[in-house]
Scaffold this active site. Structure first.
Site, PDB file in Angstrom:
ATOM      1  N   SER A 178      50.044  -4.518 -21.876  1.00 23.76           N
ATOM      2  CA  SER A 178      51.137  -3.840 -21.160  1.00 23.76           C
ATOM      3  C   SER A 178      50.951  -3.766 -19.829  1.00 23.76           C
ATOM      4  O   SER A 178      49.959  -3.617 -19.419  1.00 23.76           O
ATOM      5  CB  SER A 178      51.563  -2.612 -21.827  1.00 23.76           C
ATOM      6  OG  SER A 178      52.296  -2.011 -20.834  1.00 23.76           O
ATOM      7  N   LYS A 222      43.080   1.382 -20.655  1.00 29.63           N
ATOM      8  CA  LYS A 222      44.261   1.717 -19.695  1.00 29.63           C
ATOM      9  C   LYS A 222      43.618   1.697 -18.150  1.00 29.63           C
ATOM     10  O   LYS A 222      42.962   2.261 -18.060  1.00 29.63           O
ATOM     11  CB  LYS A 222      44.940   2.987 -20.246  1.00 29.63           C
ATOM     12  CG  LYS A 222      46.117   3.249 -19.094  1.00 29.63           C
ATOM     13  CD  LYS A 222      47.140   4.339 -19.865  1.00 29.63           C
ATOM     14  CE  LYS A 222      48.566   4.536 -19.121  1.00 29.63           C
ATOM     15  NZ  LYS A 222      49.228   5.388 -19.676  1.00 29.63           N
ATOM     16  N   ASP A 254      56.628  13.354 -21.203  1.00 26.61           N
ATOM     17  CA  ASP A 254      57.506  12.192 -21.173  1.00 26.61           C
ATOM     18  C   ASP A 254      57.548  11.614 -22.580  1.00 26.61           C
ATOM     19  O   ASP A 254      57.340  10.370 -22.974  1.00 26.61           O
ATOM     20  CB  ASP A 254      56.425  11.249 -20.248  1.00 26.61           C
ATOM     21  CG  ASP A 254      57.314   9.982 -19.948  1.00 26.61           C
ATOM     22  OD1 ASP A 254      58.600   9.946 -19.946  1.00 26.61           O
ATOM     23  OD2 ASP A 254      56.833   8.985 -19.770  1.00 26.61           O
ATOM     24  N   ASP A 301      50.550   7.763 -24.045  1.00 27.68           N
ATOM     25  CA  ASP A 301      50.937   8.137 -22.347  1.00 27.68           C
ATOM     26  C   ASP A 301      51.087   9.358 -22.343  1.00 27.68           C
ATOM     27  O   ASP A 301      52.311   9.850 -21.690  1.00 27.68           O
ATOM     28  CB  ASP A 301      52.125   7.445 -22.364  1.00 27.68           C
ATOM     29  CG  ASP A 301      52.373   6.839 -21.051  1.00 27.68           C
ATOM     30  OD1 ASP A 301      51.695   7.097 -19.881  1.00 27.68           O
ATOM     31  OD2 ASP A 301      53.551   6.311 -20.608  1.00 27.68           O
TER      32      ASP A 301
END
Ligand SMILES: Nc1ncnc2c1ncn2[C@@H]1O[C@H](COP(=O)(O)OP(=O)(O)OP(=O)(O)O)[C@@H](O)[C@H]1O
Ligand SMILES: [Mg+2]
Length: 262
Positions: free
Chosen positions: A58, A79, A193, A215
């Site tokens: 991603s 990440k 989030d 996340d």
């Protein structure tokens, strides 16, 4: 670390991503893989933490996620927060107010490094509180290494992509609320989030479907001045999404239950 070796890895990574995404995304790749980031990846490769680097999973607003293999061919997600294009204003708004990060320097680089550390620490806290999250493995500079959610190189889908296929959306919703409650009551954290974009679905869409929260970098502790507002927003997002799947829950009731008031 020789320049020659670095160049070779750089070429290798460029080749990988050219193949996958074409030339237009190379700019992004350059942003991600600045020299210190590459050096850190090499160091981790030398230590055997990373044994093979795979393709991109991603490209988000602030970070890129890559597939990799670790010790014993364990599948990993890496990440990498971009230092040049991250939204520092938004990041510092979440860091300021969190007493765990009271003394950070305000340079772009140090904000991104603290942010990466924060996501790692939030994953540890969430896991310890009984919330299913990717197992945190390591964080260094702008790099976070965690368990890969999925198998055989196929990452698990986001709730957004498979919500409508869920056989039992009601019990999936309950688990999402249970995790939100554990996060709040046991870990003293608010995700901040939470939505169908940041929940992965493990185990297919049948009876075995289970949520995985991801996340969690912007997650805040309950002493953050906006913690309550973020919690209400998280619950609003979740209830709104599940109402589209036919699950009608009162946001007020859910909020009270998450806070342990009922
Ligand atoms: N541990 C993981 N295992 C498998 N896939 C993952 C994992 N972590 C992230 N992903 C995939 O990468 C995507 C982006 O990850 P994430 O949501 O953490 O970052 P992001 O939203 O791009 O971050 P940002 O908000 O900084 O742009 C996810 O939607 C998911 O598909
Ligand atoms: Mg996301």
């Amino acid at each position: 670390m020789t320049d020659k070796l670095l160049r070779k890895i750089e070429e290798e990574i460029s080749r990988l991503h050219m193949k996958e995404h074409g030339v237009e995304e190379l700019k992004v790749e350059e942003d991600v893989f600045d020299k210190p980031t590459l050096e850190t990846l090499y160091k981790l490769a030398n230590r055997g933490v990373i044994t093979a680097m795979g393709g991109s999973i991603s490209t988000g607003k602030e970070a890129n996620v890559f597939y990799a293999l670790g010790e014993d061919k364990r599948e990993l997600a890496i990440k990498i927060y971009r230092i040049t294009t991250s939204n520092f204003k938004a990041m510092s708004d979440y860091l300021i107010g969190d007493p765990r990060f009271a003394n950070i320097k305000q340079s772009k680089k140090s904000i991104v490094f603290e942010w990466t550390k924060k996501e790692f620490k939030n994953l540890v806290r969430a896991r310890d509180a009984g919330v299913r999250v990717p197992e945190p493995i390591l964080s260094e500079r702008n790099i976070l290494i965690m368990e890969f959610i999925g198998e055989h190189e196929q990452h698990a889908p986001r709730l957004k992509d498979v919500g409508r296929d869920l056989e039992d959306a009601a019990s999936f919703f309950e688990v999402v609320i249970d995790y939100t409650t554990k996060l709040y009551q046991n870990a003293s954290l608010v995700h901040a989030d939470l939505s169908e974009f940041n929940i992965l679905v493990e185990g297919g869409s049948g009876d075995e479907a289970r949520p995985v929260f991801i996340d969690i970098g912007q997650g805040v502790t309950l002493d953050h001045p906006n913690a309550e507002e973020f919690l209400s927003r998280d619950i609003h997002n979740i209830c709104r999404y599940f109402s589209k799947l036919g699950i009608d829950a009162s946001e007020e009731d859910v909020l009270a239950s998450v806070k342990g008031l009922v």
